[in-house]
Design a protein around this motif. Structure first.
Motif, PDB file in Angstrom:
ATOM      1  N   GLU A  80      61.381  24.252  15.331  1.00 54.96           N
ATOM      2  CA  GLU A  80      60.308  25.251  15.354  1.00 54.96           C
ATOM      3  C   GLU A  80      60.705  26.526  16.092  1.00 54.96           C
ATOM      4  O   GLU A  80      60.470  27.624  15.597  1.00 54.96           O
ATOM      5  CB  GLU A  80      59.057  24.647  15.989  1.00 54.96           C
ATOM      6  CG  GLU A  80      58.374  23.622  15.113  1.00 54.96           C
ATOM      7  CD  GLU A  80      57.099  23.108  15.736  1.00 54.96           C
ATOM      8  OE1 GLU A  80      56.252  23.938  16.132  1.00 54.96           O
ATOM      9  OE2 GLU A  80      56.961  21.873  15.828  1.00 54.96           O
ATOM     10  N   HIS A  84      61.105  30.167  14.409  1.00 59.50           N
ATOM     11  CA  HIS A  84      60.249  31.249  14.908  1.00 59.50           C
ATOM     12  C   HIS A  84      61.114  32.494  15.165  1.00 59.50           C
ATOM     13  O   HIS A  84      60.748  33.611  14.796  1.00 59.50           O
ATOM     14  CB  HIS A  84      59.531  30.813  16.188  1.00 59.50           C
ATOM     15  CG  HIS A  84      58.630  31.855  16.746  1.00 59.50           C
ATOM     16  ND1 HIS A  84      57.387  32.116  16.240  1.00 59.50           N
ATOM     17  CD2 HIS A  84      58.809  32.721  17.775  1.00 59.50           C
ATOM     18  CE1 HIS A  84      56.835  33.096  16.929  1.00 59.50           C
ATOM     19  NE2 HIS A  84      57.671  33.480  17.874  1.00 59.50           N
ATOM     20  N   LYS A 105      55.179  22.359   8.929  1.00 61.82           N
ATOM     21  CA  LYS A 105      55.057  22.830  10.310  1.00 61.82           C
ATOM     22  C   LYS A 105      56.131  23.871  10.623  1.00 61.82           C
ATOM     23  O   LYS A 105      55.870  24.863  11.308  1.00 61.82           O
ATOM     24  CB  LYS A 105      55.162  21.639  11.258  1.00 61.82           C
ATOM     25  CG  LYS A 105      54.759  21.932  12.658  1.00 61.82           C
ATOM     26  CD  LYS A 105      54.678  20.659  13.474  1.00 61.82           C
ATOM     27  CE  LYS A 105      54.127  20.975  14.852  1.00 61.82           C
ATOM     28  NZ  LYS A 105      53.953  19.784  15.668  1.00 61.82           N
ATOM     29  N   GLU A 108      55.165  27.154   9.090  1.00 60.94           N
ATOM     30  CA  GLU A 108      54.130  27.825   9.883  1.00 60.94           C
ATOM     31  C   GLU A 108      54.748  28.556  11.077  1.00 60.94           C
ATOM     32  O   GLU A 108      54.363  29.691  11.380  1.00 60.94           O
ATOM     33  CB  GLU A 108      53.095  26.813  10.389  1.00 60.94           C
ATOM     34  CG  GLU A 108      52.165  26.293   9.332  1.00 60.94           C
ATOM     35  CD  GLU A 108      51.247  25.205   9.866  1.00 60.94           C
ATOM     36  OE1 GLU A 108      51.120  25.057  11.103  1.00 60.94           O
ATOM     37  OE2 GLU A 108      50.661  24.496   9.038  1.00 60.94           O
ATOM     38  N   SER A 109      55.675  27.900  11.751  1.00 63.39           N
ATOM     39  CA  SER A 109      56.346  28.514  12.904  1.00 63.39           C
ATOM     40  C   SER A 109      57.135  29.746  12.475  1.00 63.39           C
ATOM     41  O   SER A 109      57.106  30.790  13.133  1.00 63.39           O
ATOM     42  CB  SER A 109      57.265  27.493  13.572  1.00 63.39           C
ATOM     43  OG  SER A 109      57.900  28.059  14.678  1.00 63.39           O
ATOM     44  N   TRP A 110      57.834  29.629  11.347  1.00 63.42           N
ATOM     45  CA  TRP A 110      58.589  30.771  10.816  1.00 63.42           C
ATOM     46  C   TRP A 110      57.625  31.904  10.444  1.00 63.42           C
ATOM     47  O   TRP A 110      57.885  33.073  10.756  1.00 63.42           O
ATOM     48  CB  TRP A 110      59.402  30.333   9.595  1.00 63.42           C
ATOM     49  CG  TRP A 110      59.982  31.475   8.838  1.00 63.42           C
ATOM     50  CD1 TRP A 110      61.123  32.153   9.129  1.00 63.42           C
ATOM     51  CD2 TRP A 110      59.424  32.090   7.686  1.00 63.42           C
ATOM     52  NE1 TRP A 110      61.313  33.153   8.218  1.00 63.42           N
ATOM     53  CE2 TRP A 110      60.284  33.138   7.321  1.00 63.42           C
ATOM     54  CE3 TRP A 110      58.282  31.869   6.916  1.00 63.42           C
ATOM     55  CZ2 TRP A 110      60.045  33.958   6.216  1.00 63.42           C
ATOM     56  CZ3 TRP A 110      58.039  32.677   5.823  1.00 63.42           C
ATOM     57  CH2 TRP A 110      58.911  33.699   5.494  1.00 63.42           C
ATOM     58  N   GLN A 111      56.511  31.573   9.785  1.00 68.39           N
ATOM     59  CA  GLN A 111      55.544  32.584   9.362  1.00 68.39           C
ATOM     60  C   GLN A 111      54.934  33.294  10.561  1.00 68.39           C
ATOM     61  O   GLN A 111      54.718  34.506  10.533  1.00 68.39           O
ATOM     62  CB  GLN A 111      54.440  31.954   8.508  1.00 68.39           C
ATOM     63  CG  GLN A 111      53.509  32.966   7.869  1.00 68.39           C
ATOM     64  CD  GLN A 111      54.213  33.883   6.875  1.00 68.39           C
ATOM     65  OE1 GLN A 111      54.885  33.416   5.978  1.00 68.39           O
ATOM     66  NE2 GLN A 111      54.060  35.183   7.055  1.00 68.39           N
ATOM     67  N   LYS A 112      54.687  32.552  11.629  1.00 70.24           N
ATOM     68  CA  LYS A 112      54.148  33.157  12.851  1.00 70.24           C
ATOM     69  C   LYS A 112      55.134  34.193  13.398  1.00 70.24           C
ATOM     70  O   LYS A 112      54.747  35.297  13.775  1.00 70.24           O
ATOM     71  CB  LYS A 112      53.871  32.077  13.890  1.00 70.24           C
ATOM     72  CG  LYS A 112      53.250  32.586  15.157  1.00 70.24           C
ATOM     73  CD  LYS A 112      52.984  31.453  16.132  1.00 70.24           C
ATOM     74  CE  LYS A 112      52.462  32.002  17.441  1.00 70.24           C
ATOM     75  NZ  LYS A 112      52.337  30.963  18.465  1.00 70.24           N
ATOM     76  N   GLY A 113      56.407  33.838  13.433  1.00 70.31           N
ATOM     77  CA  GLY A 113      57.426  34.787  13.880  1.00 70.31           C
ATOM     78  C   GLY A 113      57.517  35.994  12.974  1.00 70.31           C
ATOM     79  O   GLY A 113      57.661  37.130  13.433  1.00 70.31           O
ATOM     80  N   ASP A 115      55.088  37.219  11.096  1.00 72.95           N
ATOM     81  CA  ASP A 115      53.887  38.035  11.311  1.00 72.95           C
ATOM     82  C   ASP A 115      54.004  38.857  12.597  1.00 72.95           C
ATOM     83  O   ASP A 115      53.630  40.043  12.622  1.00 72.95           O
ATOM     84  CB  ASP A 115      52.640  37.149  11.371  1.00 72.95           C
ATOM     85  CG  ASP A 115      52.318  36.508  10.028  1.00 72.95           C
ATOM     86  OD1 ASP A 115      52.845  36.976   8.989  1.00 72.95           O
ATOM     87  OD2 ASP A 115      51.553  35.518  10.021  1.00 72.95           O
ATOM     88  N   GLU A 116      54.528  38.246  13.665  1.00 71.21           N
ATOM     89  CA  GLU A 116      54.720  38.971  14.925  1.00 71.21           C
ATOM     90  C   GLU A 116      55.716  40.117  14.730  1.00 71.21           C
ATOM     91  O   GLU A 116      55.543  41.202  15.273  1.00 71.21           O
ATOM     92  CB  GLU A 116      55.209  38.030  16.011  1.00 71.21           C
ATOM     93  CG  GLU A 116      54.176  37.061  16.499  1.00 71.21           C
ATOM     94  CD  GLU A 116      54.740  36.052  17.488  1.00 71.21           C
ATOM     95  OE1 GLU A 116      55.840  36.266  18.028  1.00 71.21           O
ATOM     96  OE2 GLU A 116      54.069  35.013  17.701  1.00 71.21           O
TER      97      GLU A 116
END
Length: 124
Positions: A80, A84, A105, A108-113, A115-116
């Motif tokens: 994760e 990220h 999962k 999701e962690s990659w997508q969060k990174g 998006d940031e």
């Protein structure tokens, strides 16, 4: 004119010198473990034997070693925190992590990174 002739000969002959530090090519068979590990760590999907044989110019592919190396590379990449960071760097989600048990999962962690990263670039 006669004094220039020896200087010209020395110059021409020194241009034909062989570099003693040139490296001899290594004609050993590839490390299939390292090839699999490198593919996984670069986010590539598993390659078939024909593609591996073509890429490495070696028809004797050790499939089990390649897959063992690929699994080792997946362990290092498909985490994760690492994914990220890939998202923060703007890299695409690695295909090597698509087949893992926790792929959703990880995505999701990659997508969060990702998006940031996008929101940070809009602020600058």
């Amino acid at each position: 004119m006669r004094s220039m002739l020896p200087a010209l000969m020395v110059l021409l002959l020194s241009g034909c010198q062989i570099n003693p530090y040139t490296f001899q090519p290594n004609w050993t068979s590839p490390s299939w473990f390292d090839a699999g590990k490198e593919d996984a760590m670069n986010g590539l999907p598993v390659k078939d034997n024909q593609l591996l044989a073509d890429n490495f110019n070696d028809p004797h592919v050790d499939r089990s070693e390649y897959l063992r190396g690929y699994a080792d590379g997946q362990k290092r990449v498909c985490e994760e925190g690492f994914l990220h960071a890939w998202g923060l760097a703007g890299k695409s989600f690695p295909a090597s992590c698509d087949a893992t048990a926790n792929a959703a999962k990880l995505h999701e962690s990659w997508q969060k990174g990702m998006d940031e990263s996008m929101s940070a670039s809009r602020l600058n």
